[in-house]
Design an enzyme around this catalytic site. Structure first.
Site, short mmCIF file in Angstrom:
data_model
loop_
_atom_site.label_atom_id
_atom_site.label_comp_id
_atom_site.label_asym_id
_atom_site.label_seq_id
_atom_site.Cartn_x
_atom_site.Cartn_y
_atom_site.Cartn_z
N ARG A 136 -17.68 -122.16 -22.55
CA ARG A 136 -18.20 -121.82 -23.88
C ARG A 136 -19.36 -120.83 -23.81
O ARG A 136 -19.53 -120.00 -24.70
CB ARG A 136 -18.64 -123.11 -24.59
N HIS B 153 -17.62 -129.80 5.68
CA HIS B 153 -18.52 -128.67 5.95
C HIS B 153 -17.86 -127.41 5.40
O HIS B 153 -16.81 -126.98 5.90
CB HIS B 153 -18.77 -128.54 7.46
N THR C 278 -50.33 -117.26 -39.57
CA THR C 278 -50.96 -117.96 -38.46
C THR C 278 -51.00 -119.44 -38.81
O THR C 278 -51.27 -119.80 -39.96
CB THR C 278 -52.39 -117.43 -38.19
N HIS C 279 -50.70 -120.27 -37.84
CA HIS C 279 -50.56 -121.72 -38.07
C HIS C 279 -49.46 -122.01 -39.11
O HIS C 279 -49.48 -123.05 -39.76
CB HIS C 279 -51.88 -122.35 -38.53
N SER D 67 -19.66 -129.01 -42.72
CA SER D 67 -18.43 -129.70 -43.08
C SER D 67 -18.57 -130.45 -44.40
O SER D 67 -17.56 -130.79 -45.04
CB SER D 67 -18.04 -130.69 -41.97
N LYS E 138 -24.06 -124.19 -47.35
CA LYS E 138 -24.93 -123.98 -46.19
C LYS E 138 -24.61 -122.69 -45.43
O LYS E 138 -23.47 -122.37 -45.17
CB LYS E 138 -24.82 -125.17 -45.23
N GLU F 99 -30.40 -121.13 -33.28
CA GLU F 99 -30.59 -122.48 -32.76
C GLU F 99 -29.95 -122.63 -31.39
O GLU F 99 -30.50 -123.30 -30.50
CB GLU F 99 -30.01 -123.50 -33.75
N SER G 179 -27.55 -127.91 -2.65
CA SER G 179 -26.79 -128.47 -3.78
C SER G 179 -27.40 -128.04 -5.11
O SER G 179 -26.68 -127.79 -6.08
CB SER G 179 -26.76 -129.99 -3.68
#
Length: 439
Positions: free
Chosen positions: A4, A68, A140-141, A263, A268, A275, A307
């Site tokens: 994906r 191996h 700001t903030h 859905s 929306k 995200e 690994s």
């Protein structure tokens, strides 16, 4: 990394087929250099080059028995080469092959990432110039502060990506090293000059000193650099996510005609790409911690790093490649709403000019402490009672004594606040304002 999030070209670099091809190239070049010096018979080196091949499934089957991977690989190749295979892997230890070949894979992956960076830089630069003079509120903030432009936001991202480009170039170069110095790095079986020639033919530098492995500070720096770069992408995506909120709605991800946002709620239009960028950047940052843990190995080498790198190097480069492409697409198609930006600028009735009013009153003769108190009184009244700050200020007799109507108009002049935008662009892009910006 799961399909994906894997782009095809980058994914091919990290297949078992590609890894073993890199191993075979290291083995073959090593045989050829050693043959030139009479260490390996010339016919053997030619046979390894001509007949050297493998079947991935065969390697996996042998590894299941011998436990191996390098022995499984050399056994599979030896079956193809025939009697001359006794000279395959001559004078080498496993990590001479594995680390040197891994450098070839990282080099190939880095080339793709470098292209991705260039593309993103081009998109950011283009859109920064496009919105250079589009005013928006600076926050700001999370609160309204003073005016800025949307182009300046993007210019900041562009400048940061330029720094990422520089860091990545340095990290890539530090990873462009091989080693064939033997089991503990002492060149017990082949010489330093031969190592240098082998590495040079592979497009690598020879590590000046090594143990059985190339030292993992290089790898830690490389993955950490990817983490910093994807943190920048996270930063960009986080800003988009905020600006797309219903209450703000200054920008919006591209939303195709057939796209669905929810859905359950047909209205929306979610910032799913932004995200996703924020989420996957966390994985790269987490991988950087694992890379740092790999630096400390026991004595001349243990296997605790191996690994880990089978996971973090493919995953980090694959994700960085994916996220750079996603971010470039996000910015290229980003829908920008200047009218909404202006509406948000105006929404507080001029509160964002309180700092300028403070300075103008002080310049006109009022003590700064008194000016601050007076401006804050009107600002808090406007904020708490949903009044228009500029109207309150205009009706204040004490202010009127010091600032005429014309001077007060200048206090609330948006362009006065943004008068140095051209200069900032020129400083970042390298040409004078009013001229076409250079690279």
């Amino acid at each position: 990394m799961i399909p994906r999030y894997t782009r095809a070209a980058m994914g091919r670099i990290w297949t078992d087929e590609a890894k073993y091809r890199a191993w075979l190239e290291v083995e073959t070049v090593a045989s050829e250099v050693l043959a030139e010096d009479g260490v390996v018979p010339a016919d053997a080196a030619k046979a390894i080059r001509a007949k050297g091949d493998f079947d991935v499934e065969c390697i996996h089957a042998i590894e299941a028995e011998v436990k191996h991977d390098v022995i499984a690989f050399t056994t599979a190749v030896a079956e193809k080469v025939g009697p001359e295979s006794r000279w395959l892997h001559y004078g080498l230890t496993s990590n001479d092959v594995v680390d040197t070949a891994q450098a070839l894979q990282v080099k190939a992956a880095s080339s793709l990432i470098a292209e991705d960076i260039e593309k993103l830089l081009g998109v950011l630069k283009k859109r920064a110039i496009e919105f250079k003079n589009t005013p928006t509120v600076g926050r700001t903030h999370g609160m309204h502060a003073e005016p800025t432009t949307f182009g300046l936001k993007m210019l900041n991202w562009y400048a940061e990506m330029r720094r990422n480009q520089e860091r990545f170039a340095a990290a890539t170069e530090q990873m462009r090293v091989g080693k064939l110095s033997g089991a503990v790095g002492t060149f017990g079986h082949i010489g330093p000059e031969q190592e240098e020639r082998i590495c040079a033919r592979l497009g690598l530098e020879a590590a000046p000193v090594a143990t059985q492995v190339i030292q993992r500070d290089r790898h830690a720096f490389y993955v950490a650099t990817l983490a910093v770069m994807t943190a920048t992408l996270d930063k960009i995506a986080t800003e988009v996510r905020h600006l797309q909120r219903t209450e703000v709605r200054e920008v919006e991800e591209f939303f195709s005609a057939k796209q669905k946002g929810s859905s359950a709620m047909p209205h929306k239009r979610n910032p799913i790409t932004a995200e996703q960028i924020c989420g996957l950047a966390r994985v790269v940052r987490a991988n950087s911690q694992a890379a740092l843990e790999n630096v400390a190995l026991w004595h001349e080498r243990d296997i605790s790093h191996s690994s880990v790198e089978r996971v973090i190097l493919p995953d980090s480069t694959i994700l960085t490649d994916y996220l750079l492409a996603k971010t470039a697409d996000l910015i290229e198609k980003l829908v920008v709403y200047p009218a909404r930006m202006q509406k948000n600028l105006d929404s507080t009735g001029g509160l964002i000019f309180s700092g300028q009013l403070l300075l103008d009153l002080a310049e006109a003769g009022m003590l700064r402490e008194d000016a601050y108190r007076l401006v804050q009184k009107h600002a808090m009244n406007a904020w708490q009672n949903d009044l228009v700050f500029r109207e309150l200020v205009s009706a204040d007799a004490e202010i009127a004594k010091l600032l005429s109507a014309d001077k007060l108009e200048r206090t609330f002049d948006l362009q006065r606040q943004l008068g140095n935008v051209d200069g900032i662009f020129a400083r970042v892009l390298g040409t004078e304002a009013g001229h076409e910006y250079g690279p």
